[in-house]
Write a protein that holds these residues in place. Structure first.
Motif, PDB file in Angstrom:
ATOM      1  N   LYS A 185       0.837  -1.210   0.000  1.00  0.00           N
ATOM      2  CA  LYS A 185       0.000   0.000   0.000  1.00  0.00           C
ATOM      3  C   LYS A 185       0.867   1.253   0.000  1.00  0.00           C
ATOM      4  N   ASP A 196       2.122   1.552  -3.501  1.00  0.00           N
ATOM      5  CA  ASP A 196       1.021   2.001  -4.355  1.00  0.00           C
ATOM      6  C   ASP A 196       0.794   3.507  -4.205  1.00  0.00           C
ATOM      7  N   ARG A 218       1.180   6.333  -7.211  1.00  0.00           N
ATOM      8  CA  ARG A 218       0.074   7.213  -7.590  1.00  0.00           C
ATOM      9  C   ARG A 218       0.407   8.684  -7.368  1.00  0.00           C
ATOM     10  N   ILE A 229       0.187   6.123 -12.157  1.00  0.00           N
ATOM     11  CA  ILE A 229      -1.148   5.592 -11.875  1.00  0.00           C
ATOM     12  C   ILE A 229      -1.472   4.374 -12.740  1.00  0.00           C
ATOM     13  N   GLU A 230      -1.234   4.490 -14.042  1.00  0.00           N
ATOM     14  CA  GLU A 230      -1.526   3.364 -14.946  1.00  0.00           C
ATOM     15  C   GLU A 230      -0.719   2.130 -14.543  1.00  0.00           C
ATOM     16  N   GLU A 231       0.531   2.350 -14.184  1.00  0.00           N
ATOM     17  CA  GLU A 231       1.396   1.260 -13.760  1.00  0.00           C
ATOM     18  C   GLU A 231       0.891   0.642 -12.462  1.00  0.00           C
ATOM     19  N   ALA A 232       0.511   1.495 -11.509  1.00  0.00           N
ATOM     20  CA  ALA A 232       0.012   1.014 -10.217  1.00  0.00           C
ATOM     21  C   ALA A 232      -1.232   0.147 -10.393  1.00  0.00           C
ATOM     22  N   ASN A 233      -2.074   0.506 -11.338  1.00  0.00           N
ATOM     23  CA  ASN A 233      -3.319  -0.238 -11.564  1.00  0.00           C
ATOM     24  C   ASN A 233      -3.080  -1.664 -12.054  1.00  0.00           C
ATOM     25  N   GLN A 234      -1.885  -1.933 -12.595  1.00  0.00           N
ATOM     26  CA  GLN A 234      -1.620  -3.252 -13.161  1.00  0.00           C
ATOM     27  C   GLN A 234      -1.110  -4.260 -12.131  1.00  0.00           C
ATOM     28  N   TYR A 235      -0.709  -3.764 -10.959  1.00  0.00           N
ATOM     29  CA  TYR A 235      -0.232  -4.677  -9.916  1.00  0.00           C
ATOM     30  C   TYR A 235      -1.422  -5.379  -9.262  1.00  0.00           C
ATOM     31  N   LYS A 236      -1.277  -6.670  -9.068  1.00  0.00           N
ATOM     32  CA  LYS A 236      -2.293  -7.479  -8.393  1.00  0.00           C
ATOM     33  C   LYS A 236      -1.618  -8.160  -7.193  1.00  0.00           C
TER      34      LYS A 236
END
Length: 269
Positions: free
Chosen positions: A73, A76, A80, A85-92
């Motif tokens: 977190k 993340d 952000r 942001i786009e890169e952060a959204n791809q982490y699972k």
């Protein structure tokens, strides 16, 4: 003509693929797109979990997950806040504890982490787990997996360059240069891995501070690792990892910088 063309494409390859690792500001070369590697990474992780025994220790499993979530977190939030942001959204992000005596932990591209139960004794405490967790998360953050894949592609191109460069020479000379290339590229790849390990150590220390953990425990962790190894590590120049003494010294020197970076990028309350 062929050699000039190859040189042109190699140069273009380096220019287009060059970027910078946040925080450490190390220049890297990466041509592997997340959309290409992450689905395979997630599928590989799922397969691994199906084929290996998850720990039945609910307390330790929960501890691993809570520490992983807390550090991820922080990472993340950093991404952000810094235009990723786009890169952060791809982490699972996912964290699992596997029943295995190996003293090991790893993180696949995209944030898929596994701890083996065998590493827990040397972690010793919550901050020790956070030191290992920060290090593994740092590998994913810095995209070391993607960079190694890129390096593999470059190594293949390098082999082509050697073949073209020696094509007009006698057989013995070609064998000699291919032998030199093979040795130098192998040791180079090992050194490249050490670069990643050292960077993960530094980033991991920053991330554990940002998440509110004690960074000095990362130094104590490697002291315990050293004591446990009983001097069994290979020579550092032929190892994919820095020696324990090198890691300890590097982390001791980096600690003030890590605290400064954590203050700059935000420490979790």
């Amino acid at each position: 003509m062929m050699r000039k063309t190859l040189t042109y494409f190699l140069t273009l390859f380096l220019v287009i693929a060059c970027s910078t690792v946040p925080i450490t500001e190390r220049k890297r070369v990466n041509i592997v797109d997340d959309a290409e590697i992450l689905p395979a990474s997630f599928a590989q992780y799922d397969t691994f979990l199906k084929e290996n025994k998850l720990s039945t220790n609910k307390e330790k499993t929960q501890e691993i997950r809570e520490i992983g979530q807390r550090i991820s977190k922080s990472v993340d939030r950093f991404m952000r806040a810094n235009g990723m942001i786009e890169e952060a959204n791809q982490y699972k992000w996912e964290f699992n504890l596997v029943e295995d005596e190996q003293m090991n932990a790893w993180c696949l591209p995209g944030g898929k982490v596994v701890f083996y139960t065998g590493i827990l004794p040397v972690c010793a405490n919550e901050d020790g787990i956070a030191a290992v967790m920060g290090h593994e998360i740092a590998h994913a953050f810095a995209k070391h997996g993607q960079e190694r894949m890129t390096s593999s592609y470059g190594q293949q191109l390098g082999g082509v360059a050697v073949a073209l460069g020696t094509s007009g020479q006698d057989y013995e000379t070609q064998v000699l240069w291919n032998s030199i290339y093979g040795i130098s590229s192998q040791v180079g790849m090992l050194a490249y891995s050490r670069t990643h390990e050292k960077e993960a150590d530094k980033l991991g220390m920053v991330f554990m501070i940002m998440a509110g953990y004690d960074p000095e425990e990362s130094i104590d962790l490697w002291k315990r690792m050293k004591a446990d190894s009983k001097g069994g590590a290979p020579p550092e120049f032929l190892s994919t990892h820095p020696s324990h003494d090198t890691r300890i010294a590097d982390l001791q020197r980096y600690l003030p910088v890590a605290r400064m970076n954590a203050r700059e990028y935000g420490i979790d309350e």
